[in-house]
Write a protein that holds these residues in place. Sequence first.
Motif, mmCIF file in Angstrom:
data_model
loop_
_atom_site.group_PDB
_atom_site.id
_atom_site.type_symbol
_atom_site.label_atom_id
_atom_site.label_comp_id
_atom_site.label_asym_id
_atom_site.label_seq_id
_atom_site.Cartn_x
_atom_site.Cartn_y
_atom_site.Cartn_z
ATOM 1 N N ASP A 94 0.850 -1.197 0.000
ATOM 2 C CA ASP A 94 0.000 0.000 0.000
ATOM 3 C C ASP A 94 0.888 1.250 0.000
ATOM 4 O O ASP A 94 1.360 1.698 1.051
ATOM 5 C CB ASP A 94 -0.914 -0.015 1.229
ATOM 6 N N HIS B 113 0.090 4.361 -0.672
ATOM 7 C CA HIS B 113 -0.543 5.548 -0.075
ATOM 8 C C HIS B 113 -0.327 5.585 1.434
ATOM 9 O O HIS B 113 -0.030 6.649 2.003
ATOM 10 C CB HIS B 113 -2.035 5.559 -0.393
ATOM 11 N N ARG B 114 -0.461 4.460 2.092
ATOM 12 C CA ARG B 114 -0.290 4.427 3.542
ATOM 13 C C ARG B 114 1.145 4.763 3.931
ATOM 14 O O ARG B 114 1.384 5.422 4.948
ATOM 15 C CB ARG B 114 -0.683 3.056 4.088
ATOM 16 N N VAL C 154 1.448 8.525 3.688
ATOM 17 C CA VAL C 154 0.779 9.185 4.817
ATOM 18 C C VAL C 154 1.669 9.142 6.057
ATOM 19 O O VAL C 154 1.806 10.141 6.782
ATOM 20 C CB VAL C 154 -0.584 8.522 5.102
ATOM 21 N N ARG C 155 2.286 7.991 6.306
ATOM 22 C CA ARG C 155 3.159 7.877 7.480
ATOM 23 C C ARG C 155 4.356 8.815 7.368
ATOM 24 O O ARG C 155 4.752 9.459 8.342
ATOM 25 C CB ARG C 155 3.618 6.425 7.648
#
Length: 251
Positions: free
Chosen positions: A95, A97-98, A101-102
């Motif tokens: 993933d 995108h995750r 984000v992190r």
Amino acid sequence: MARGRGRGTGGLRRPQDRMQRAFARRQRARRWLTWRYVLAVVLLVAAVGFGVYAIYFSAWLRADGVQVVGNAQLSERQVLATAEVPLGGPLATVDLHRIEVRLKSLATVKSVDVSRTWPHDIRIEIVERTPVAVLDRGDRLTNLDASGVAFGRLAKAPAGLPRVKVGPGADEDALAEGAAVVVALDAAVAELVDFVEVRTVDEIDLHLRDGRLVRWGSAEQADDKAAVLLELLNVKAEVYDVSVPGAPTTR
């Protein structure tokens, strides 16, 4: 007479035989065309099945490594610890995108792009914030970028960067205004500045190293104010007011 009739019958059969042979050829061609379609479908299904297996289930395209580029202030260890890239599984299912984000939770990160590098790697490309000043909150020092974002705690203020001090009424908008003022300063003026005092969005002052004070006001017309101040500093005074750049004053 009998021989003549025999030739006549044979003559009739030959066109019929040719028609039957032509019909048989057409039938064989149709059957072959049908089998070609069937074979094409079978091969397509097999190819798709093999592709799905290779991408999602085989060890050929697993995520085995991480490439980190663009980091200077952040260590690779910090980036990897925050990214938490899952390794060992299919590269296609990671993933991205995750992970982004992190990484964006790190104040030093201005932007980040995470992508797959086939066949085995995840690539993390970071753009870090560039400090334009040092934010001095009294009990701690941090970098301040051009948009007013504080990041990266400092043990001491580095040389060459002006300090920005904030009052109790200064919010995030005021901090952004203060950063905009720093960016607008001419290099020759910036060297004279001891610190920039930000009380509110409309109350920003420059404290010069020799004790002189510049009333700047808000960050509006910052370029005009910077140009006026550069000339105004040639006038001997203690206070320079460029809050209205069209009508500067000194005292």
